[in-house]
Design a protein around this motif. Structure first.
Motif, PDB file in Angstrom:
ATOM      1  N   VAL A 181       0.911  -1.232  -0.081  1.00  0.00           N
ATOM      2  CA  VAL A 181      -0.001   0.102  -0.016  1.00  0.00           C
ATOM      3  C   VAL A 181       0.938   1.114  -0.031  1.00  0.00           C
ATOM      4  O   VAL A 181       0.582   2.362  -0.682  1.00  0.00           O
ATOM      5  CB  VAL A 181      -1.042  -0.004   1.304  1.00  0.00           C
ATOM      6  N   TRP A 221      -6.843   2.350  -3.768  1.00  0.00           N
ATOM      7  CA  TRP A 221      -7.589   1.689  -2.646  1.00  0.00           C
ATOM      8  C   TRP A 221      -7.918   0.307  -2.967  1.00  0.00           C
ATOM      9  O   TRP A 221      -8.043  -0.571  -2.186  1.00  0.00           O
ATOM     10  CB  TRP A 221      -8.789   2.635  -2.449  1.00  0.00           C
ATOM     11  N   LEU A 222      -8.522   0.234  -4.550  1.00  0.00           N
ATOM     12  CA  LEU A 222      -9.040  -1.058  -4.749  1.00  0.00           C
ATOM     13  C   LEU A 222      -7.922  -2.064  -4.730  1.00  0.00           C
ATOM     14  O   LEU A 222      -8.084  -3.271  -4.585  1.00  0.00           O
ATOM     15  CB  LEU A 222      -9.500  -0.919  -6.251  1.00  0.00           C
ATOM     16  N   GLY A 274      -5.358  -2.105  -2.755  1.00  0.00           N
ATOM     17  CA  GLY A 274      -5.308  -2.600  -1.442  1.00  0.00           C
ATOM     18  C   GLY A 274      -6.076  -3.563  -1.077  1.00  0.00           C
ATOM     19  O   GLY A 274      -6.085  -4.849  -0.349  1.00  0.00           O
ATOM     20  N   ALA A 275      -7.448  -3.265  -1.553  1.00  0.00           N
ATOM     21  CA  ALA A 275      -8.422  -4.401  -1.192  1.00  0.00           C
ATOM     22  C   ALA A 275      -8.497  -5.855  -1.945  1.00  0.00           C
ATOM     23  O   ALA A 275      -8.575  -6.874  -1.332  1.00  0.00           O
ATOM     24  CB  ALA A 275      -9.931  -3.810  -1.578  1.00  0.00           C
ATOM     25  N   LEU A 282     -15.775  -7.192  -5.504  1.00  0.00           N
ATOM     26  CA  LEU A 282     -14.582  -6.877  -6.384  1.00  0.00           C
ATOM     27  C   LEU A 282     -14.908  -6.803  -8.002  1.00  0.00           C
ATOM     28  O   LEU A 282     -14.318  -6.023  -8.755  1.00  0.00           O
ATOM     29  CB  LEU A 282     -13.392  -7.577  -6.005  1.00  0.00           C
ATOM     30  N   VAL A 297     -15.607   2.477  -3.632  1.00  0.00           N
ATOM     31  CA  VAL A 297     -14.455   1.830  -3.626  1.00  0.00           C
ATOM     32  C   VAL A 297     -14.178   1.931  -1.880  1.00  0.00           C
ATOM     33  O   VAL A 297     -13.947   0.814  -1.262  1.00  0.00           O
ATOM     34  CB  VAL A 297     -13.563   2.288  -4.338  1.00  0.00           C
ATOM     35  N   VAL A 344     -13.726  -1.348   0.365  1.00  0.00           N
ATOM     36  CA  VAL A 344     -12.357  -1.376   1.276  1.00  0.00           C
ATOM     37  C   VAL A 344     -12.674  -1.855   2.659  1.00  0.00           C
ATOM     38  O   VAL A 344     -12.351  -2.849   3.027  1.00  0.00           O
ATOM     39  CB  VAL A 344     -11.355  -0.628   0.870  1.00  0.00           C
ATOM     40  N   GLU A 345     -13.519  -0.912   3.259  1.00  0.00           N
ATOM     41  CA  GLU A 345     -13.733  -0.979   4.826  1.00  0.00           C
ATOM     42  C   GLU A 345     -14.437  -2.608   4.903  1.00  0.00           C
ATOM     43  O   GLU A 345     -14.360  -3.105   5.882  1.00  0.00           O
ATOM     44  CB  GLU A 345     -14.646   0.000   5.198  1.00  0.00           C
ATOM     45  N   GLN A 405     -12.144  -5.471   4.545  1.00  0.00           N
ATOM     46  CA  GLN A 405     -11.172  -5.439   5.637  1.00  0.00           C
ATOM     47  C   GLN A 405     -12.007  -6.008   6.858  1.00  0.00           C
ATOM     48  O   GLN A 405     -11.346  -6.829   7.781  1.00  0.00           O
ATOM     49  CB  GLN A 405     -10.800  -3.944   5.990  1.00  0.00           C
ATOM     50  N   LEU A 448      -3.876   0.514   4.722  1.00  0.00           N
ATOM     51  CA  LEU A 448      -4.963   0.654   3.923  1.00  0.00           C
ATOM     52  C   LEU A 448      -6.042   1.408   4.663  1.00  0.00           C
ATOM     53  O   LEU A 448      -6.633   2.189   4.173  1.00  0.00           O
ATOM     54  CB  LEU A 448      -5.546  -0.518   3.386  1.00  0.00           C
ATOM     55  N   ILE A 463      -7.521   5.000   3.330  1.00  0.00           N
ATOM     56  CA  ILE A 463      -8.884   5.284   2.716  1.00  0.00           C
ATOM     57  C   ILE A 463      -9.568   6.445   3.549  1.00  0.00           C
ATOM     58  O   ILE A 463     -10.544   7.055   3.132  1.00  0.00           O
ATOM     59  CB  ILE A 463      -9.715   4.224   2.555  1.00  0.00           C
TER      60      ILE A 463
END
Length: 368
Positions: A76, A233-234, A236-237, A273, A308, A312-313, A316, A341, A345
């Protein structure tokens, strides 16, 4: 590259490109992997990548976002270093195009004056203010700018400053110039630890104006750059999802099959995703087709960034609930990725951005 078989390179993140284009990213990803934690090496890598990476709106926006997402999937912090370099190069090119359209003169963005590493600093903070004033010899910067990531290690920056008439404008500045000083950031974050963001002070520092009053925020490139951050960010996800999938496979190989909850969460992650990559692919195509070339591009950027960030949240949370505390406590790469990450974000302003989008929606700016 480096004697590593191509099949062993870190995997790129696909948005819409074919296999050949994605394969061309793999050496960059290998170099990013080798440079994790080494900020000077990451800065050199970003400078090199910027020389050949496409610019948003030039016909390969999806590929640009794949580069950003793929590097961030490797690490990241590496993506966080790369993104502003690519954004600054794009901003300088857009400022040059603006000057040419207006019949003015602007230094060559590819010339010696603009070589080196770049940051983009547009944040504001209470009690800190950077002002620009025009003098006989050109524009001068006075004051302080907050949230300047890695400023002391960079050569130049694109930054915003307040004008005497109450507006704001963008400028290019040499961070090695006389009158520039760097406050030591009290950076206690566990996320993005190698990328501290501190305050830079300017005292009669010359700067090159970019585009005029208001141009920085009004240009469609502002929205395109914001979506480029979302592509990071995507990435990282995707890395979090890949590590979760690998852990389930490893457990299954050891005789412990995933239960229905783990499978349900993996299924949710997959469709999330898949939907996001399809959305970004369509949005990139619209940018390249000229459909998002006005101020309305920011409406789409708010949708992209909000979608996004929420995903991501959610990813996670799902992965953390399934894997429990062990990887956070004992897996350095996993713990670093999750912390990096989570901080990255927070560049998204959550419900405040949704409120802005709601205002635009209420005014009739929506496709449904």
């Amino acid at each position: 590259m480096n004697g590593i078989p191509t099949s062993h390179y870190p995997l790129p993140v696909r948005i819409s490109s074919g296999a050949a284009a994605l394969d061309s990213i793999r050496p960059l990803l290998c170099e990013a992997h080798a440079a994790v934690g080494d900020v000077p090496a990451l800065l050199d890598l970003a400078k090199t990548a910027a020389a050949t990476a496409p610019k948003p709106g030039d016909g390969r926006t999806a590929f640009l976002w794949e580069i950003l997402a793929s590097v961030t999937a490797v690490d990241v912090a590496a993506g966080r270093v790369l993104e502003p370099q690519l954004d600054a190069v794009a901003i300088l090119a857009q400022a040059g195009d603006k000057a040419a359209q207006d019949g003015g003169d602007f230094p060559d963005p590819d010339g010696a004056d603009f070589e080196g590493t770049w940051g983009v600093f547009a944040a504001e903070a209470p009690g800190l203010r950077l002002e620009a004033r025009e003098s006989a010899g050109g524009w001068i910067l006075e004051g302080s700018k907050p949230w300047c990531s890695l400023a002391a290690q960079l050569d130049h920056a694109v930054l915003t400053a307040h004008l005497g008439n109450g507006g704001r404008a963008a400028f290019a500045v040499d961070l090695h110039a006389h009158g520039v000083s760097f406050a030591n950031p009290e950076w206690t974050s566990r996320g993005l630890r190698e990328i501290p963001s501190g305050t830079v002070h300017f005292e009669a520092v010359p700067a090159v104006p970019l585009g005029g009053a208001g141009w920085y925020y009004q240009r469609p490139g502002f929205a395109w750059g914001g979506m480029g951050v979302a592509a990071c960010w995507l990435g990282g996800a995707v890395a979090v999802a890949r590590s979760f999938t690998a852990s389930l496979r490893q457990a299954a190989d050891g005789g412990r099959e995933p239960d229905q909850i783990a499978l349900a969460h993996l299924g949710e992650i997959d469709r999330t995703l898949a939907a996001l990559t399809a959305y970004l692919a369509g949005t990139a195509a619209r940018i390249d087709a000229g459909e998002l070339s006005d101020r309305g591009a920011w409406t789409e950027a708010l949708r992209v960034r909000g979608s996004v960030a929420a995903a991501v949240e959610r990813i996670q949370t799902l992965v953390s609930q399934n894997l429990g505390p062990a990887p956070l406590a004992f897996d350095e790469r996993y713990g670093k990725r999750m912390a990096d990450l989570a901080l990255y974000i927070r560049q998204h302003h959550a419900m405040r951005d949704d409120a802005q989008l709601g205002t635009l929606t209420l005014a009739g700016s929506h496709p449904w």
